[in-house]
Design a protein around this motif. Structure first.
Motif, PDB file in Angstrom:
ATOM      1  N   LEU A 283      69.074  -7.434  36.192  1.00 44.62           N
ATOM      2  CA  LEU A 283      68.246  -6.277  35.873  1.00 44.62           C
ATOM      3  C   LEU A 283      66.867  -6.787  35.495  1.00 44.62           C
ATOM      4  O   LEU A 283      66.716  -7.512  34.502  1.00 44.62           O
ATOM      5  CB  LEU A 283      68.866  -5.471  34.726  1.00 44.62           C
ATOM      6  N   TYR A 284      65.876  -6.398  36.291  1.00 46.60           N
ATOM      7  CA  TYR A 284      64.558  -7.011  36.216  1.00 46.60           C
ATOM      8  C   TYR A 284      63.507  -6.050  35.701  1.00 46.60           C
ATOM      9  O   TYR A 284      63.273  -4.981  36.273  1.00 46.60           O
ATOM     10  CB  TYR A 284      64.148  -7.511  37.607  1.00 46.60           C
TER      11      TYR A 284
ATOM     12  N   LEU B  32      67.814   5.819  39.437  1.00 48.84           N
ATOM     13  CA  LEU B  32      69.041   6.586  39.218  1.00 48.84           C
ATOM     14  C   LEU B  32      68.931   7.401  37.936  1.00 48.84           C
ATOM     15  O   LEU B  32      68.369   6.935  36.938  1.00 48.84           O
ATOM     16  CB  LEU B  32      70.249   5.650  39.103  1.00 48.84           C
ATOM     17  N   PRO B  33      69.469   8.629  37.914  1.00 49.24           N
ATOM     18  CA  PRO B  33      69.438   9.452  36.691  1.00 49.24           C
ATOM     19  C   PRO B  33      70.536   9.017  35.724  1.00 49.24           C
ATOM     20  O   PRO B  33      71.590   9.633  35.625  1.00 49.24           O
ATOM     21  CB  PRO B  33      69.678  10.868  37.218  1.00 49.24           C
ATOM     22  N   LEU B  34      70.268   7.931  34.983  1.00 48.23           N
ATOM     23  CA  LEU B  34      71.264   7.385  34.055  1.00 48.23           C
ATOM     24  C   LEU B  34      70.838   7.513  32.601  1.00 48.23           C
ATOM     25  O   LEU B  34      71.551   7.071  31.711  1.00 48.23           O
ATOM     26  CB  LEU B  34      71.503   5.901  34.356  1.00 48.23           C
ATOM     27  N   ALA B  35      69.687   8.095  32.358  1.00 50.61           N
ATOM     28  CA  ALA B  35      69.153   8.099  31.004  1.00 50.61           C
ATOM     29  C   ALA B  35      69.524   9.350  30.219  1.00 50.61           C
ATOM     30  O   ALA B  35      69.092   9.535  29.097  1.00 50.61           O
ATOM     31  CB  ALA B  35      67.639   7.941  31.031  1.00 50.61           C
TER      32      ALA B  35
ATOM     33  N   LEU C 184      65.353   9.751  34.966  1.00 53.49           N
ATOM     34  CA  LEU C 184      65.576   8.502  35.682  1.00 53.49           C
ATOM     35  C   LEU C 184      65.637   7.326  34.704  1.00 53.49           C
ATOM     36  O   LEU C 184      64.926   7.292  33.702  1.00 53.49           O
ATOM     37  CB  LEU C 184      64.470   8.264  36.696  1.00 53.49           C
ATOM     38  N   LEU C 185      66.480   6.361  35.026  1.00 49.31           N
ATOM     39  CA  LEU C 185      66.660   5.194  34.166  1.00 49.31           C
ATOM     40  C   LEU C 185      65.335   4.507  33.863  1.00 49.31           C
ATOM     41  O   LEU C 185      65.071   4.097  32.728  1.00 49.31           O
ATOM     42  CB  LEU C 185      67.626   4.221  34.848  1.00 49.31           C
ATOM     43  N   GLU C 186      64.477   4.386  34.866  1.00 52.30           N
ATOM     44  CA  GLU C 186      63.199   3.686  34.711  1.00 52.30           C
ATOM     45  C   GLU C 186      62.287   4.360  33.682  1.00 52.30           C
ATOM     46  O   GLU C 186      61.448   3.707  33.068  1.00 52.30           O
ATOM     47  CB  GLU C 186      62.506   3.620  36.069  1.00 52.30           C
ATOM     48  N   ARG C 187      62.456   5.669  33.515  1.00 50.59           N
ATOM     49  CA  ARG C 187      61.628   6.390  32.531  1.00 50.59           C
ATOM     50  C   ARG C 187      62.075   6.102  31.103  1.00 50.59           C
ATOM     51  O   ARG C 187      61.354   6.403  30.150  1.00 50.59           O
ATOM     52  CB  ARG C 187      61.699   7.893  32.805  1.00 50.59           C
TER      53      ARG C 187
ATOM     54  N   GLY D 172      71.531   2.787  25.176  1.00 54.53           N
ATOM     55  CA  GLY D 172      72.564   3.599  25.816  1.00 54.53           C
ATOM     56  C   GLY D 172      72.415   3.668  27.325  1.00 54.53           C
ATOM     57  O   GLY D 172      73.364   3.361  28.071  1.00 54.53           O
ATOM     58  N   PRO D 173      71.253   4.067  27.835  1.00 55.95           N
ATOM     59  CA  PRO D 173      71.050   4.054  29.289  1.00 55.95           C
ATOM     60  C   PRO D 173      71.247   2.678  29.914  1.00 55.95           C
ATOM     61  O   PRO D 173      71.781   2.565  31.017  1.00 55.95           O
ATOM     62  CB  PRO D 173      69.600   4.526  29.445  1.00 55.95           C
ATOM     63  N   LEU D 174      70.826   1.627  29.210  1.00 57.00           N
ATOM     64  CA  LEU D 174      71.026   0.273  29.722  1.00 57.00           C
ATOM     65  C   LEU D 174      72.513  -0.035  29.866  1.00 57.00           C
ATOM     66  O   LEU D 174      72.956  -0.585  30.886  1.00 57.00           O
ATOM     67  CB  LEU D 174      70.359  -0.742  28.797  1.00 57.00           C
ATOM     68  N   ALA D 175      73.296   0.313  28.860  1.00 57.09           N
ATOM     69  CA  ALA D 175      74.739   0.064  28.923  1.00 57.09           C
ATOM     70  C   ALA D 175      75.377   0.815  30.086  1.00 57.09           C
ATOM     71  O   ALA D 175      76.254   0.276  30.784  1.00 57.09           O
ATOM     72  CB  ALA D 175      75.396   0.466  27.601  1.00 57.09           C
ATOM     73  N   ARG D 176      74.934   2.053  30.340  1.00 53.87           N
ATOM     74  CA  ARG D 176      75.485   2.819  31.463  1.00 53.87           C
ATOM     75  C   ARG D 176      75.096   2.180  32.796  1.00 53.87           C
ATOM     76  O   ARG D 176      75.887   2.160  33.750  1.00 53.87           O
ATOM     77  CB  ARG D 176      75.005   4.273  31.395  1.00 53.87           C
TER      78      ARG D 176
END
Length: 360
Positions: A186-187, A216-219, A224-227, A271-275
């Motif tokens: 994960l970069y 991806l909508p993981l947050a 989106l995760l990146e946000r 949390g989002p990172l763990a998902r």
């Protein structure tokens, strides 16, 4: 290794190995490195890769900076460079990279004719996609062939790769992934990317865009995760509170001072990172997932500690020899070094075309 060991490992005859070694020695790619006594007779000569036999260039192109590195054949980083830019457009990038090549060769004191190739790491996605307008993308590169553009400018063989993939490769040469062949990386670059290696080879996808996990909508709430998990998201939160964070050094100083906004961002991002790690584990079954890139070491370490990985994962194994999530060790120039490592990987881990079966 000696000639006999190489012959046994390769399946070639000792005579063939001797001829190949002689050629590689003459080309400066191999060198004698001691002897070993095997009982009767003369001690056997041992051979190793000559680190100064050739060099690999690597560049990372970010929207606001271009970073360069040069590696010897053992993967040792011998010179680096960095230049800030207003906007890394194609022509400007080609001009800067050409000048950077000359500066790196001079800084390292090497013969530029021994440079075997160059790798270039670009933030994805590649091609015209529905994500091309994201803040982490490179504007003006749609429709540009970067291999032709930069290859012509450098007059070298050029490999272009997603920045997360390049970073993932760098960790395999002297980093946290040394000794591992199948892992995720994960970069933290312009956004958040994912590099995947399977059996030592990159997993790139049909169009070179595998691993765009930041989109991806993981947050939570469809964000989106990146946000939620990226350097851009941390800087945006600091700026919203009136805290200027123009570079990684400033972020590192704020983290060491235990700034409350940085501390809260880490808690929110865990949390989002763990998902995201769970998704990588489920889809890819890696030996481990590595977190690294253009983010201060203090923040990477705190994120790894704060991420509570779910127990219901195929990676939650009793026979694990390495944690499921670890910090990278190659620093903020990881993608530039990784781009150069792509050149070495092409040399040392070649892909061979399958041989068609012969009908008897």
């Amino acid at each position: 290794m000696g000639r006999a060991e190489i012959a046994r490992a390769s399946g070639l005859s000792t005579q063939a190995v001797s001829k190949i070694i002689a050629t590689l020695e003459a080309d400066g790619l191999l060198m004698q490195d001691g002897t070993r006594s095997a009982g009767r007779g003369l001690p056997a000569a041992l051979y190793a890769v000559n680190p100064d036999g050739g060099y690999a260039l690597g560049f990372e192109v970010r929207p606001d900076a271009i970073l360069g590195a040069i590696l010897d054949l053992r993967g040792t980083q011998i010179a680096t460079a960095r230049e800030r830019v207003i906007a890394a457009g194609p022509q400007e990038t080609a001009t800067i990279i050409t000048a950077m090549r000359d500066a790196l060769a001079a800084k390292a004191g090497i013969d530029a004719t021994r440079i075997l190739g160059a790798g270039v790491a670009l933030p994805g996605p590649f091609g015209r996609t529905g994500l091309s307008e994201e803040a982490s993308a490179l504007p003006g590169w749609e429709g540009v062939d970067p291999v032709a553009l930069i290859g012509d400018a450098l007059d070298l063989p050029v490999t272009v790769e997603n920045d997360a993939n390049a970073a993932a490769m760098a960790e395999r040469i002297g980093g946290a992934a040394e000794g591992h062949a199948t892992y995720g990386y994960l970069y933290f670059g312009a956004g958040l990317g994912l590099g995947l290696l399977s059996g030592g080879h990159l997993v790139t996808g049909a169009f070179g865009n595998a691993g765009e996990i930041g989109h991806l909508p993981l947050a939570g709430d469809g964000v989106l995760l990146e946000r939620a998990v990226s350097r851009l998201s941390l800087v945006a939160r600091l700026e919203a509170a009136g805290v200027d964070a123009p570079d990684i050094d400033t972020l590192g100083a704020l983290a060491r001072a235990d700034h409350p906004i940085v501390r809260q961002w880490i808690a929110d991002a865990a949390g989002p990172l763990a998902r995201a790690v769970h998704v990588v584990e489920t889809l890819f079954d890696p030996e481990t997932v590595i977190l690294g890139g253009a983010m201060p070491e203090e923040i990477l370490r705190d994120l790894v500690q704060a991420a509570e990985l779910p127990a219901s994962s195929i990676s939650n194994r009793t026979d694990r020899t390495v944690p499921r999530l670890i910090c990278g060790r190659t620093g903020r120039l990881v993608a530039a070094g990784g781009a150069a490592a792509l050149v070495l990987n092409r040399l040392f881990t070649p892909r061979f075309a399958p041989v068609a079966p012969t009908l008897q």
